[in-house]
Scaffold this motif. Structure first.
Motif, PDB file in Angstrom:
ATOM      1  N   LEU A 147       0.841  -1.203   0.000  1.00  0.00           N
ATOM      2  CA  LEU A 147       0.000   0.000   0.000  1.00  0.00           C
ATOM      3  C   LEU A 147       0.874   1.250   0.000  1.00  0.00           C
ATOM      4  CD1 LEU A 147      -2.731  -0.911   2.622  1.00  0.00           C
ATOM      5  CD2 LEU A 147      -3.069  -0.548   0.182  1.00  0.00           C
ATOM      6  N   PRO A 148       0.737   2.118  -1.009  1.00  0.00           N
ATOM      7  CA  PRO A 148       1.516   3.360  -1.002  1.00  0.00           C
ATOM      8  C   PRO A 148       0.864   4.381  -0.070  1.00  0.00           C
ATOM      9  CG  PRO A 148       0.178   3.268  -2.964  1.00  0.00           C
ATOM     10  CD  PRO A 148      -0.047   1.969  -2.226  1.00  0.00           C
TER      11      PRO A 148
ATOM     12  N   LEU B  77       1.198   8.593  -3.839  1.00  0.00           N
ATOM     13  CA  LEU B  77       0.105   8.297  -4.763  1.00  0.00           C
ATOM     14  C   LEU B  77      -0.368   9.571  -5.450  1.00  0.00           C
ATOM     15  CD1 LEU B  77      -1.509   5.943  -5.833  1.00  0.00           C
ATOM     16  CD2 LEU B  77      -3.073   6.190  -3.895  1.00  0.00           C
ATOM     17  N   ARG B  78      -0.437  10.667  -4.698  1.00  0.00           N
ATOM     18  CA  ARG B  78      -0.808  11.951  -5.290  1.00  0.00           C
ATOM     19  C   ARG B  78       0.222  12.362  -6.346  1.00  0.00           C
ATOM     20  NH1 ARG B  78      -1.844  17.907  -2.575  1.00  0.00           N
ATOM     21  NH2 ARG B  78      -1.714  18.993  -4.562  1.00  0.00           N
TER      22      ARG B  78
ATOM     23  N   ALA C  94      -2.622  -2.964  -7.880  1.00  0.00           N
ATOM     24  CA  ALA C  94      -2.384  -2.669  -6.475  1.00  0.00           C
ATOM     25  C   ALA C  94      -3.516  -3.224  -5.630  1.00  0.00           C
ATOM     26  CB  ALA C  94      -2.297  -1.150  -6.292  1.00  0.00           C
ATOM     27  N   PRO C  95      -3.302  -3.280  -4.322  1.00  0.00           N
ATOM     28  CA  PRO C  95      -4.404  -3.700  -3.441  1.00  0.00           C
ATOM     29  C   PRO C  95      -5.607  -2.766  -3.599  1.00  0.00           C
ATOM     30  CG  PRO C  95      -2.320  -3.666  -2.247  1.00  0.00           C
ATOM     31  CD  PRO C  95      -2.061  -3.044  -3.583  1.00  0.00           C
TER      32      PRO C  95
ATOM     33  N   THR D  91      -5.722   0.801  -2.368  1.00  0.00           N
ATOM     34  CA  THR D  91      -4.988   1.783  -3.166  1.00  0.00           C
ATOM     35  C   THR D  91      -5.906   2.419  -4.198  1.00  0.00           C
ATOM     36  OG1 THR D  91      -2.966   0.506  -2.883  1.00  0.00           O
ATOM     37  CG2 THR D  91      -2.982   2.118  -4.678  1.00  0.00           C
ATOM     38  N   LEU D  92      -6.763   1.615  -4.811  1.00  0.00           N
ATOM     39  CA  LEU D  92      -7.682   2.143  -5.815  1.00  0.00           C
ATOM     40  C   LEU D  92      -8.647   3.148  -5.199  1.00  0.00           C
ATOM     41  CD1 LEU D  92      -8.517  -1.184  -7.691  1.00  0.00           C
ATOM     42  CD2 LEU D  92      -6.708   0.468  -8.182  1.00  0.00           C
ATOM     43  N   GLU D  93      -9.173   2.824  -4.024  1.00  0.00           N
ATOM     44  CA  GLU D  93     -10.093   3.742  -3.340  1.00  0.00           C
ATOM     45  C   GLU D  93      -9.392   5.041  -2.970  1.00  0.00           C
ATOM     46  OE1 GLU D  93     -13.465   3.623  -2.783  1.00  0.00           O
ATOM     47  OE2 GLU D  93     -13.244   2.019  -4.250  1.00  0.00           O
ATOM     48  N   THR D  94      -8.174   4.946  -2.452  1.00  0.00           N
ATOM     49  CA  THR D  94      -7.412   6.145  -2.090  1.00  0.00           C
ATOM     50  C   THR D  94      -7.111   6.977  -3.330  1.00  0.00           C
ATOM     51  OG1 THR D  94      -6.417   4.965  -0.234  1.00  0.00           O
ATOM     52  CG2 THR D  94      -5.317   6.986  -0.947  1.00  0.00           C
ATOM     53  N   ALA D  95      -6.708   6.324  -4.417  1.00  0.00           N
ATOM     54  CA  ALA D  95      -6.410   7.043  -5.664  1.00  0.00           C
ATOM     55  C   ALA D  95      -7.654   7.740  -6.195  1.00  0.00           C
ATOM     56  CB  ALA D  95      -5.853   6.078  -6.706  1.00  0.00           C
ATOM     57  N   ARG D  96      -8.786   7.084  -6.123  1.00  0.00           N
ATOM     58  CA  ARG D  96     -10.046   7.684  -6.592  1.00  0.00           C
ATOM     59  C   ARG D  96     -10.368   8.937  -5.771  1.00  0.00           C
ATOM     60  NH1 ARG D  96     -14.194   3.458  -6.561  1.00  0.00           N
ATOM     61  NH2 ARG D  96     -13.178   2.855  -8.471  1.00  0.00           N
TER      62      ARG D  96
END
Length: 148
Positions: free
Chosen positions: A103-104, A109-110, A131-132, A135-140
């Motif tokens: 997890l980054p 990630l930003r 990625a886990p 990570t996708l939720e955080t990136a979104r």
């Protein structure tokens, strides 16, 4: 087949297809093109890997699927813009790929999202994250906060 997939997803869903050398033996790979045709408007983009006659294939795909994102994992050979990857600061195509084993944190990630948006071009861009799920939720969330 691919047409069945289209019936199982919403209209907003788009397919990006990777074409690797073992899939495309030559330009007469009509079965591949028929499959891509079956995706219709759901086909949003293609990623070509290095293979014999890749420039010829890129020309066929550009003509056959206008307006779709077309990128190559090796720019130059195909005449297509490169697939964006972390660390690419120069101009890339509208499709990117980043892989994370762990997890980054939010700031890296930003920076990754900002780098992709700065280097990529096109009205519709797609960044794929291997990625886990978290990570996708955080990136979104970060992308929404940045206005992407």
């Amino acid at each position: 087949g691919m047409q069945t997939w289209c019936g199982e997803v919403s209209e907003r869903f788009g397919f990006f297809v990777e074409l690797e050398p073992f899939l495309v033996k030559d330009l007469e790979a009509q079965r591949i093109l028929t499959g891509l045709d079956a995706l219709g408007a759901s086909l949003r983009g293609l990623v070509l890997h290095a293979m014999p006659h890749v420039a010829d294939l890129a020309a066929v795909l550009r003509d056959r699927y206008p307006g779709r994102a077309l990128v190559s994992d090796r720019a130059g050979e195909s005449g297509l813009p490169p697939l964006w990857r972390p660390g690419i600061a120069h101009v890339a195509g509208p499709v990117g790929l980043a892989r994370f084993d762990a997890l980054p944190q939010a700031m890296p990630l930003r920076r990754l999202l900002e780098s992709f948006m700065a280097a990529s071009s096109g009205p519709q861009r797609a960044l794929f994250l291997d990625a886990p799920y978290e990570t996708l939720e955080t990136a979104r969330t970060i992308a929404r906060l940045l206005g992407y």
